[in-house]
Design a protein around this motif. Structure first.
Motif, PDB file in Angstrom:
ATOM      1  N   PRO A  29      33.818   7.455  68.375  1.00 13.02           N
ATOM      2  CA  PRO A  29      32.577   7.950  68.227  1.00 13.02           C
ATOM      3  C   PRO A  29      31.642   7.335  68.867  1.00 13.02           C
ATOM      4  O   PRO A  29      31.708   6.058  69.081  1.00 13.02           O
ATOM      5  CB  PRO A  29      32.447   8.277  66.765  1.00 13.02           C
ATOM      6  N   PRO A  30      30.657   7.961  69.568  1.00  9.97           N
ATOM      7  CA  PRO A  30      29.459   6.990  70.382  1.00  9.97           C
ATOM      8  C   PRO A  30      28.840   6.472  69.361  1.00  9.97           C
ATOM      9  O   PRO A  30      28.464   6.834  68.253  1.00  9.97           O
ATOM     10  CB  PRO A  30      28.826   7.906  71.136  1.00  9.97           C
ATOM     11  N   ARG A  31      28.326   5.015  69.804  1.00  3.16           N
ATOM     12  CA  ARG A  31      27.484   4.348  68.888  1.00  3.16           C
ATOM     13  C   ARG A  31      25.981   4.570  69.225  1.00  3.16           C
ATOM     14  O   ARG A  31      25.554   4.611  70.091  1.00  3.16           O
ATOM     15  CB  ARG A  31      27.718   2.886  68.962  1.00  3.16           C
ATOM     16  N   ARG A  32      25.354   5.311  68.301  1.00  2.00           N
ATOM     17  CA  ARG A  32      24.113   5.777  68.284  1.00  2.00           C
ATOM     18  C   ARG A  32      22.812   4.556  68.060  1.00  2.00           C
ATOM     19  O   ARG A  32      21.697   4.613  68.530  1.00  2.00           O
ATOM     20  CB  ARG A  32      23.691   6.800  67.450  1.00  2.00           C
ATOM     21  N   SER A  33      23.410   3.441  67.370  1.00  3.27           N
ATOM     22  CA  SER A  33      22.222   2.519  67.312  1.00  3.27           C
ATOM     23  C   SER A  33      23.061   1.126  67.048  1.00  3.27           C
ATOM     24  O   SER A  33      24.304   1.044  66.699  1.00  3.27           O
ATOM     25  CB  SER A  33      21.558   2.915  65.885  1.00  3.27           C
ATOM     26  N   LEU A  34      22.388  -0.131  66.899  1.00  2.00           N
ATOM     27  CA  LEU A  34      22.977  -1.202  66.909  1.00  2.00           C
ATOM     28  C   LEU A  34      22.795  -1.736  65.584  1.00  2.00           C
ATOM     29  O   LEU A  34      21.619  -1.400  64.882  1.00  2.00           O
ATOM     30  CB  LEU A  34      22.470  -2.089  67.941  1.00  2.00           C
ATOM     31  N   GLU A  35      23.730  -2.366  64.820  1.00  2.00           N
ATOM     32  CA  GLU A  35      23.593  -2.621  63.426  1.00  2.00           C
ATOM     33  C   GLU A  35      23.929  -4.303  63.402  1.00  2.00           C
ATOM     34  O   GLU A  35      24.872  -4.636  63.956  1.00  2.00           O
ATOM     35  CB  GLU A  35      24.630  -2.045  62.491  1.00  2.00           C
ATOM     36  N   GLY A  36      23.214  -4.882  62.725  1.00  2.00           N
ATOM     37  CA  GLY A  36      23.244  -6.554  62.779  1.00  2.00           C
ATOM     38  C   GLY A  36      22.806  -6.996  63.968  1.00  2.00           C
ATOM     39  O   GLY A  36      22.137  -6.475  65.011  1.00  2.00           O
ATOM     40  N   ASP A  37      23.554  -8.368  64.292  1.00  7.42           N
ATOM     41  CA  ASP A  37      23.309  -9.145  65.522  1.00  7.42           C
ATOM     42  C   ASP A  37      24.281  -8.703  66.770  1.00  7.42           C
ATOM     43  O   ASP A  37      25.648  -8.916  66.511  1.00  7.42           O
ATOM     44  CB  ASP A  37      23.579 -10.596  65.326  1.00  7.42           C
ATOM     45  N   PRO A  38      24.007  -8.168  67.394  1.00  6.34           N
ATOM     46  CA  PRO A  38      24.900  -7.745  68.584  1.00  6.34           C
ATOM     47  C   PRO A  38      25.723  -8.856  69.278  1.00  6.34           C
ATOM     48  O   PRO A  38      26.897  -8.446  69.899  1.00  6.34           O
ATOM     49  CB  PRO A  38      23.957  -6.857  69.654  1.00  6.34           C
ATOM     50  N   ASN A  39      25.021 -10.040  69.126  1.00  9.08           N
ATOM     51  CA  ASN A  39      25.710 -10.982  69.811  1.00  9.08           C
ATOM     52  C   ASN A  39      26.939 -11.586  69.053  1.00  9.08           C
ATOM     53  O   ASN A  39      27.671 -12.519  69.619  1.00  9.08           O
ATOM     54  CB  ASN A  39      24.658 -12.262  70.012  1.00  9.08           C
ATOM     55  N   ALA A  40      26.808 -11.223  67.948  1.00 15.86           N
ATOM     56  CA  ALA A  40      28.020 -11.811  66.810  1.00 15.86           C
ATOM     57  C   ALA A  40      29.265 -11.616  67.413  1.00 15.86           C
ATOM     58  O   ALA A  40      30.352 -12.179  67.357  1.00 15.86           O
ATOM     59  CB  ALA A  40      27.698 -11.137  65.714  1.00 15.86           C
ATOM     60  N   ALA A  41      29.572 -10.427  68.282  1.00 18.39           N
ATOM     61  CA  ALA A  41      30.758  -9.800  68.559  1.00 18.39           C
ATOM     62  C   ALA A  41      31.233 -10.899  69.749  1.00 18.39           C
ATOM     63  O   ALA A  41      32.583 -10.674  70.033  1.00 18.39           O
ATOM     64  CB  ALA A  41      30.791  -8.627  69.145  1.00 18.39           C
ATOM     65  N   PHE A  42      30.372 -11.752  70.320  1.00 13.50           N
ATOM     66  CA  PHE A  42      30.904 -12.447  71.461  1.00 13.50           C
ATOM     67  C   PHE A  42      31.067 -14.037  71.405  1.00 13.50           C
ATOM     68  O   PHE A  42      31.234 -14.552  72.017  1.00 13.50           O
ATOM     69  CB  PHE A  42      29.777 -12.270  72.587  1.00 13.50           C
ATOM     70  N   ARG A  43      30.738 -14.326  69.902  1.00 16.35           N
ATOM     71  CA  ARG A  43      30.987 -15.585  69.250  1.00 16.35           C
ATOM     72  C   ARG A  43      32.270 -15.789  68.952  1.00 16.35           C
ATOM     73  O   ARG A  43      33.059 -14.887  68.423  1.00 16.35           O
ATOM     74  CB  ARG A  43      30.061 -15.869  68.335  1.00 16.35           C
TER      75      ARG A  43
END
Length: 359
Positions: A344-358
């Motif tokens: 499903p498409p993500r309609r909004s960001l939840e939490g810190d979006p940079n966390a996925a790249f750490r």
């Protein structure tokens, strides 16, 4: 290199001819042979027919002819659909039409081993191009593929797959040639990177920024210097017997500078129910090498199905079209389509979006 090519039977100039072989009675042997076309051809290799149009890939252009099946000669005058980078170390150009007949895909190999003559001479090469047949416009579909050859649609997923000849001069066991799916916009790293993370230290051209961040890893290794050319999926109705109903047949043209020689065969790579390659390749046809590989009887090239379900193999050294079947085999069942829903498409960001790249 020229001497080595002659040793393996590859030192003959192109006949610049398309030959039509016709098996009217369906017994698996062509009883009629016709010269289909000679005019306007220059090292032709790829061919495709779509909705009254016959497409031919010369080394330097894609031509289109008006043609309705039936005649034994192609007599119409061609139009030049797309210019291609001419010649080079890898001059063969393969064609594949989309299932809906709207697009045509063109495989173009590099002009060199690792871009040693400058990347300016590699423009438009080491890539697969897509042509919109309605408008004639083209775009680069995927890049970083040193020498893509056979292309085919996976019947389970509808994905485009190809086989690729990787680089030379890193020893007898590097770099593995491969089979892979090819998403739109994919980059496979040539000449700077192979197998996603391996940097080729010999390349003098500056590495593009962040290349290793978006280079894709190929799906399946076929062995170094095996030179895969033909690619054909099981599509149903094929007479190859048990164990060959879901997967890809690959014609490996064979090494020209490796000892001992490798390839010179047709192998089958099994696919699972999700459309992914699994297990080791299975030998389908060999016997092209003589003794310890010092001489050869032939070199497997292109693959196709005949109308009865037999596997056709072109041998560009012996000048033979082989037909392969399993005696008594029942027609195979077409592989099931893979139907999985999209995320499903993500309609909004939840939490810190940079966390996925750490890390």
């Amino acid at each position: 290199m020229g001497l080595a090519m002659k040793v393996v039977g590859a030192g003959v100039e192109s006949a610049n001819r398309i030959v039509l072989l016709r098996d009217a009675d369906g017994d698996g042997k062509a009883e009629a042979r016709f010269t289909f076309r000679e005019k306007d051809l220059s090292s032709p290799s790829g061919m495709a027919w779509v909705d009254g149009k016959f497409y031919v890939a010369n080394h330097d252009a894609v031509l289109v002819f008006d043609f309705v099946p039936g005649p034994t000669a192609l007599s119409s005058e061609p139009k030049r659909l797309m210019d291609l980078p001419p010649g080079g170390n890898h001059w063969m150009r393969n064609l594949l039409a989309s299932a809906d007949g709207r697009k045509l895909y063109v495989a173009v190999g590099s002009a060199s081993n690792i871009g040693e003559n400058g990347m300016g001479k590699e423009e438009g090469r080491a890539a697969i191009h897509e042509i919109d047949l309605a408008t004639g416009r083209s775009r680069q579909y995927a890049a970083g593929l040193r020498n893509p050859n056979g292309m085919a649609w996976n019947p389970s997923t509808g994905e485009l797959w190809t086989v690729v000849n990787e680089r030379d001069m890193l020893g007898p066991d590097l770099v593995p040639d491969y089979l892979t799916n090819v998403p739109l916009g994919a980059q496979y790293g040539w000449p700077w990177v192979y197998w996603r993370r391996m940097l080729d230290w010999r390349v003098r051209e500056p590495v593009p920024d962040y290349l290793d961040e978006y280079t894709r890893k190929p799906e399946y290794a076929l062995g170094a210097h095996t030179a895969p050319l033909g690619l054909l999926f099981s599509t149903g109705g094929n007479l190859m017997g048990d164990g060959f109903a879901n997967g890809a047949f690959i014609a490996r043209h064979g090494s020209w500078n490796r000892k001992p020689a490798v390839g010179y065969d047709v192998v089958f790579v099994e696919f699972d129910k999700l459309g992914n390659p699994v297990g080791m390749p299975k030998k389908v046809l060999d016997g092209f090498l003589v003794g310890n590989g010092g001489d050869t009887r032939g070199r497997p090239t292109w693959l196709a199905w005949d109308r009865t379900g037999g596997l056709l193999l072109g041998d560009d050294t012996a000048g033979i079209i082989w037909r392969v079947v399993a005696p008594g085999a029942a027609p195979s069942v077409r592989p099931a389509e893979v139907n999985v829903g999209s995320l499903p498409p993500r309609r909004s960001l939840e939490g810190d979006p940079n966390a996925a790249f750490r890390n």
